[in-house]
Design an enzyme around this catalytic site. Structure first.
Site, short mmCIF file in Angstrom:
data_model
loop_
_atom_site.label_atom_id
_atom_site.label_comp_id
_atom_site.label_asym_id
_atom_site.label_seq_id
_atom_site.Cartn_x
_atom_site.Cartn_y
_atom_site.Cartn_z
N LYS A 112 -6.87 4.21 2.10
CA LYS A 112 -7.67 3.56 3.31
C LYS A 112 -8.88 3.22 2.79
O LYS A 112 -9.38 3.37 1.90
CB LYS A 112 -7.95 4.85 4.20
CG LYS A 112 -8.12 4.40 5.80
CD LYS A 112 -6.86 4.11 6.41
CE LYS A 112 -7.38 3.74 7.83
NZ LYS A 112 -5.93 3.66 8.71
N ASP B 140 -7.66 -1.96 10.47
CA ASP B 140 -7.91 -0.71 11.33
C ASP B 140 -8.93 -1.01 12.14
O ASP B 140 -9.25 -2.25 12.67
CB ASP B 140 -8.33 0.50 10.49
CG ASP B 140 -8.26 1.74 11.18
OD1 ASP B 140 -7.21 2.27 11.03
OD2 ASP B 140 -9.16 2.31 11.43
N1 GLU Z 1 -4.63 1.13 10.04
C1 GLU Z 1 -3.34 1.29 10.42
C2 GLU Z 1 -3.01 2.94 10.47
O1 GLU Z 1 -3.93 3.72 10.66
C3 GLU Z 1 -2.42 0.59 9.72
C4 GLU Z 1 -2.33 0.52 8.51
C5 GLU Z 1 -1.54 -0.70 7.76
O2 GLU Z 1 -0.73 -1.39 8.37
O3 GLU Z 1 -1.34 -0.67 6.54
O4 GLU Z 1 -1.96 3.37 10.20
#
Ligand code: GLU
Length: 454
Positions: A135, A175
């Site tokens: 992340k 996100d």
């Molecule tokens: N931010 C999204 C999550 O919390 C998607 C992450 C992604 O698609 O890599 O899962």
């Protein structure tokens, strides 16, 4: 060579691991919270499989493989130099390249990124697709910034981050605060710096340049598919139900849309200033126009739609509903909100956001027998569709909306079954929190054992 495993000198029970995290990373309260929730689910797994403890799997899982913190300088429209802090936590690559979104929000710090990255490990494992957990983000506030400022910020952010990325290494997506526009600017800068058209390095791309159908809708749609599975398990469905969705960003908008398509009435949504209630059911096209086209505030809904009511501040969870979908941000549904929801007869709660329900609220809801879908399971449709986007990119292929949507629905049904099976196997039948944590953990832990001590 055989690695010798003397009996662990002191048993690394989850409480010891938790205490060590708190000592080592004081002040990262959201990360502590996320870790605690997983660790407390794992006691029966560790009791049954002591080799996880001997191999220090928990300690290794709780320590990111790599943490990047970097300066992001940029120039605003007035010509002033601004400096933000960027992050990427590459948490675990047992199952595949680090995968997870980027969050641009003033609240972002290392503890927040670690909590999100930690959750992502288990969520990604649950999808059944080959993606590790990571992340990132920045403490940049996109609110009120011009297109040019957003572009310059994204370019500066990528100028540092690009060296750490790659379709086989680390694949960011969106996100909070990072949507299609930002992914476009980030991809453009990556392509320019590396001189590679490496479609699989980012997901959430535009449909003209390697994006996947359904990725935009996937987190919200997936959350509602998960709710439908939980209700079906109880012989129920969404038809005719009163639904409240917190937030009005990408996840909330498409959760509301899918709930509406399946016959539910979405009566309230919110943003960080307040919430709107429309007893006739919200006009979701109008909400989308306000939030995505005008980039406005949700109170504008009540200005246009006079039958609706806007409540400044307050809690959207005061609006009675039988299905609650927290789709805004972490710790937005607390104990008091849970009590109000229970008094209003809530039957199901599914987390479209990451960790939106506080631990006490989760406990109250579970004890009351509410079908509770934790984010790791219920919002995994977004990252699952990202993995489908990577698959299409790797094959230089593009699937139709219908095919991709069917695959998403099948993945969500699979996650639902996986959770129930794991919960049953470890003495917590019907408990999706235990099921998601245990199933995600076992898959990652077994893979880490296969890979040796790294
Ligand atoms: N931010 C999204 C999550 O919390 C998607 C992450 C992604 O698609 O890599 O899962």
């Amino acid at each position: 060579m055989t690695v010798q495993h003397a009996p662990a000198p002191e048993l690394c029970l989850t409480t010891d691991v938790y205490a060590a995290i708190q000592t080592r990373d004081p002040g990262q309260s959201e990360f502590h919270q996320a870790a605690h929730e997983v660790l407390e689910s794992l006691e029966p797994v560790l009791a049954r499989h002591p080799h996880y403890t001997h191999h220090r799997i928990l300690e290794r899982l709780c320590e990111p493989e790599r943490q990047l913190v970097f300066r992001v300088p940029w120039v605003d429209d007035a010509g002033h130099v601004r400096v933000n802090r960027g992050f990427r936590v590459e948490f675990n690559s047992a199952l595949g390249p680090y995968k997870g979104g980027l969050r641009f929000h003033p609240s972002v710090n290392l503890g927040i990124v670690k909590f999100l990255g930690f959750e992502q490990i288990f969520k990604n494992a649950l999808t059944g697709l080959p993606i590790g957990g990571g992340k990132g983000g920045a403490d940049f506030d996109p609110k009120g910034r011009s297109d040019g400022e957003i572009m310059r910020f994204c370019q500066s952010f990528m100028t540092e981050l690009h060296r750490h990325l790659g379709e086989h290494t680390d694949v960011p997506a969106g996100d909070i605060g990072v949507g299609g526009r930002e992914i476009g600017y980030l991809f453009g800068q990556y392509k320019r710096i590396t001189n590679r058209y490496e479609s699989g390095v980012l997901t959430g791309k535009g449909l003209n340049w390697g994006g996947s159908h359904v990725r935009t809708e996937a987190t919200g749609y997936g959350t509602v598919y998960f709710v439908s599975e939980m209700l079906a398990e109880r012989g129920q469905d969404l038809d005719g139900r009163q639904v409240v969705v917190s937030g009005s960003g990408n996840v909330a908008l498409y959760a509301a849309r899918k709930a509406h398509e399946l016959g539910a009435k979405v009566v309230a949504m919110s943003d960080s200033d307040g919430y709107v209630v429309d007893e006739h059911g919200l006009d979701l096209d109008l909400i989308k126009d306000i939030k995505e086209v005008r980039r406005g505030r949700i109170k504008e809904y009540a200005q246009t739609m006079t039958r609706a009511r806007y409540v400044e501040g307050g809690s959207v969870w005061d609006v009675p509903c039988s299905v609650a979908l927290p789709c805004a941000t972490q710790n937005e549904l607390d104990e008091n909100a849970a009590r109000t929801l229970l008094a209003g007869g809530v039957a199901a709660v599914a987390e479209g956001a990451n960790m939106p329900t506080t631990p006490r609220a989760v406990r109250l809801l579970r004890e009351a027998g509410v079908a509770f879908g934790p984010g790791k399971a219920a919002n995994a449709g977004g990252v699952a569709t990202s993995a489908l986007e990577m698959r299409q990119n790797a094959g230089r292929d593009a699937w139709s909306f219908e095919v991709t949507d069917q695959r998403l629905a099948a993945i969500m049904a699979g996650i639902h079954t996986t959770c129930l099976t794991a919960a049953e196997a470890y003495g917590a039948p019907g408990d999706y929190v235990v099921g998601a944590n245990v199933a995600g953990f076992v898959k990652v832990a077994d893979t880490m054992l296969d890979h040796g001590v790294i």
